[in-house]
Scaffold this active site. Structure first.
Site, PDB file in Angstrom:
ATOM      1  N   LYS A 166       0.702  -4.233   8.904  1.00 21.59           N
ATOM      2  CA  LYS A 166       2.015  -3.942   8.307  1.00 21.59           C
ATOM      3  C   LYS A 166       2.750  -2.991   9.244  1.00 21.59           C
ATOM      4  O   LYS A 166       2.202  -1.979   9.684  1.00 21.59           O
ATOM      5  CB  LYS A 166       1.871  -3.290   6.934  1.00 21.59           C
ATOM      6  CG  LYS A 166       3.236  -3.000   6.293  1.00 21.59           C
ATOM      7  CD  LYS A 166       3.127  -2.651   4.817  1.00 21.59           C
ATOM      8  CE  LYS A 166       4.531  -2.599   4.206  1.00 21.59           C
ATOM      9  NZ  LYS A 166       5.007  -1.253   3.947  1.00 21.59           N
TER      10      LYS A 166
ATOM     11  N   PRO B 181       0.850  -1.193   0.000  1.00 23.01           N
ATOM     12  CA  PRO B 181       0.000   0.000   0.000  1.00 23.01           C
ATOM     13  C   PRO B 181       0.891   1.251   0.000  1.00 23.01           C
ATOM     14  O   PRO B 181       1.632   1.476   0.948  1.00 23.01           O
ATOM     15  CB  PRO B 181      -0.787  -0.123   1.306  1.00 23.01           C
ATOM     16  CG  PRO B 181       0.077  -0.954   2.196  1.00 23.01           C
ATOM     17  CD  PRO B 181       0.890  -1.863   1.311  1.00 23.01           C
ATOM     18  N   MET B 182       0.833   2.022  -1.076  1.00 28.02           N
ATOM     19  CA  MET B 182       1.666   3.225  -1.192  1.00 28.02           C
ATOM     20  C   MET B 182       0.773   4.437  -1.461  1.00 28.02           C
ATOM     21  O   MET B 182      -0.020   4.443  -2.405  1.00 28.02           O
ATOM     22  CB  MET B 182       2.681   3.056  -2.327  1.00 28.02           C
ATOM     23  CG  MET B 182       3.701   1.965  -2.067  1.00 28.02           C
ATOM     24  SD  MET B 182       4.843   1.711  -3.468  1.00 28.02           S
ATOM     25  CE  MET B 182       3.792   0.724  -4.567  1.00 28.02           C
TER      26      MET B 182
ATOM     27  N   ASN C  39       9.229  -7.313   3.534  1.00 29.97           N
ATOM     28  CA  ASN C  39       9.145  -6.148   2.662  1.00 29.97           C
ATOM     29  C   ASN C  39      10.419  -5.317   2.793  1.00 29.97           C
ATOM     30  O   ASN C  39      10.937  -5.141   3.884  1.00 29.97           O
ATOM     31  CB  ASN C  39       7.910  -5.317   3.054  1.00 29.97           C
ATOM     32  CG  ASN C  39       7.782  -4.009   2.287  1.00 29.97           C
ATOM     33  OD1 ASN C  39       7.549  -2.953   2.867  1.00 29.97           O
ATOM     34  ND2 ASN C  39       7.921  -4.054   0.972  1.00 29.97           N
TER      35      ASN C  39
ATOM     36  N   GLY D 190       7.030  -2.931  -3.191  1.00 29.35           N
ATOM     37  CA  GLY D 190       6.518  -1.568  -3.243  1.00 29.35           C
ATOM     38  C   GLY D 190       7.107  -0.770  -4.378  1.00 29.35           C
ATOM     39  O   GLY D 190       6.650  -0.844  -5.517  1.00 29.35           O
ATOM     40  N   ARG D 191       8.159  -0.034  -4.077  1.00 25.14           N
ATOM     41  CA  ARG D 191       8.694   0.933  -5.046  1.00 25.14           C
ATOM     42  C   ARG D 191       9.139   0.288  -6.356  1.00 25.14           C
ATOM     43  O   ARG D 191       9.041   0.900  -7.418  1.00 25.14           O
ATOM     44  CB  ARG D 191       9.857   1.697  -4.408  1.00 25.14           C
ATOM     45  CG  ARG D 191       9.415   2.684  -3.330  1.00 25.14           C
ATOM     46  CD  ARG D 191      10.601   3.268  -2.576  1.00 25.14           C
ATOM     47  NE  ARG D 191      11.264   2.255  -1.759  1.00 25.14           N
ATOM     48  CZ  ARG D 191      12.431   2.440  -1.169  1.00 25.14           C
ATOM     49  NH1 ARG D 191      13.088   3.586  -1.340  1.00 25.14           N
ATOM     50  NH2 ARG D 191      12.968   1.492  -0.417  1.00 25.14           N
TER      51      ARG D 191
ATOM     52  N   CYS E  58       3.894   3.500   8.485  1.00 25.58           N
ATOM     53  CA  CYS E  58       4.176   4.732   7.740  1.00 25.58           C
ATOM     54  C   CYS E  58       5.144   5.616   8.512  1.00 25.58           C
ATOM     55  O   CYS E  58       4.888   5.971   9.663  1.00 25.58           O
ATOM     56  CB  CYS E  58       2.880   5.488   7.460  1.00 25.58           C
ATOM     57  SG  CYS E  58       3.157   7.044   6.568  1.00 25.58           S
TER      58      CYS E  58
END
Length: 329
Positions: A141, A18-19, A204, A228-229, A102
């Site tokens: 997460k 989730p970004m 991750n 993710g990225r 986050c």
């Protein structure tokens, strides 16, 4: 098979992280088509949800082809998070995911996201209340800790498991690291290999190639990997990893025609979902990665990020396909 509550996923699943401002329905669509097994929404503010804020509510949009999918929420108030979880459940995802990772200042320094790693009893209590509130599986997460002196990730995992979470994804950095330095997967492995841990543990951080995915799978023993990225502008990474894990050989890099086609599909959906102005603006972060490594591409990139017309952007993308037809041949 990996089970998250009553949700069954393929053995060794690949998860899309989730970004914020990235993992929206248009991006998720192209990742799903290219092999993502489990995806999550952008993180959604609990305060925004309970106040019916338009931006937060829009992030609840999910589509059948995305399933299984989790809705991720964040916040610092237990009651607000409990209420937000109930609202998210009404959107009928397969699971509710809690963001305890986050690192950005406006979130973490208010006690939400990774900020709650400074108050593990509150983290446990908040999680317990959310698990009680919903009937769906609850997942989390998080990160290793706030900084090197506060890494208690094994304790965190055991506490969260005790109150009923069904899976845990760990980003192998502390909040202080943000996204700098190397992710420490040895700490993730400590959780996965602890005799008291029986829920799926996903790793991750820093997975950007099929070779690294295989190495980390074998070395650290996690149940799956969250990416993710590395998926931004390159959704093919999921199928590339799957193929490499299965066969030991690498797929050819996507041809120019494939890149143009996926970029156009992504753009079309972005405009459809967000409207032309916002859809065009938020696509700009993806173009560089869709066409990474092409020499003399800068003039085209400039045109892509400066254009405010959907039709013009489609024409530019077609022109890129014709001009650089052999770029990835």
């Amino acid at each position: 098979m990996v089970k998250i509550g009553n949700v069954e996923i393929d053995e060794f699943p690949l998860l899309l992280a989730p970004m914020e401002d990235v993992s929206d329905p248009p991006f998720r669509a192209v990742c799903k088509e290219n092999g993502a097994d489990l995806m999550f929404t952008e993180f959604i503010s609990s305060e925004g949800l309970i106040r019916n804020a338009e931006k937060s509510v829009q992030k609840l949009d999910i589509y059948d082809y995305e399933r299984p999918i989790g809705i991720q929420i964040f916040g610092d108030k237990i009651e607000s998070m409990r209420e937000a979880a109930a609202i998210a459940e009404e959107a009928q995802p397969e699971m509710i995911d809690i963001n305890y990772g986050c690192p950005v200042k406006k979130v973490a320094c208010k006690g939400a996201g990774a900020g709650i790693l400074l108050d593990i009893p509150k983290m446990q209590k908040m999680t317990e209340e959310i698990v009680k509130q919903v009937s769906l599986p609850v997942t989390v997460k998080t990160r290793l800790g706030w900084d090197d002196s506060t890494i208690r990730i094994v304790e965190v995992a055991k506490r969260l498991q005790d109150v009923g979470i069904q899976a845990l994804t760990i980003h192998g950095r502390t909040r202080k690291q943000m996204y700098k330095g190397d992710a420490d997967w040895t700490k993730i492995a400590e959780v996965k290999n602890h005799p008291d841990i029986h829920i799926p543990i996903f790793g991750n951080g820093d997975i950007d190639s099929p070779e690294k995915a295989l190495e980390y799978k074998n070395k650290y023993g996690v149940d799956g990997i969250m990416i993710g990225r590395a998926a931004i502008g390159y959704p093919w990474i999921f199928n590339e990893i799957k193929h490499f894990l299965k066969t030991g050989s690498k797929l050819p890099v996507p041809a120019m025609a494939d890149r143009v086609a996926v970029a156009k599909k992504h753009l079309d959906f972005s405009v459809e979902w967000k409207g032309e102005l916002t859809g065009i603006f938020e696509m700009r972060r993806h173009y560089t990665n869709y066409f990474r490594g092409i020499p003399n591409f800068k003039p085209f990139r400039t045109r892509l990020v400066e254009s405010e017309s959907h039709a013009e952007l489609l024409a530019i993308l077609d022109e890129i396909g014709e001009t650089f037809v052999e770029a990835y041949a």
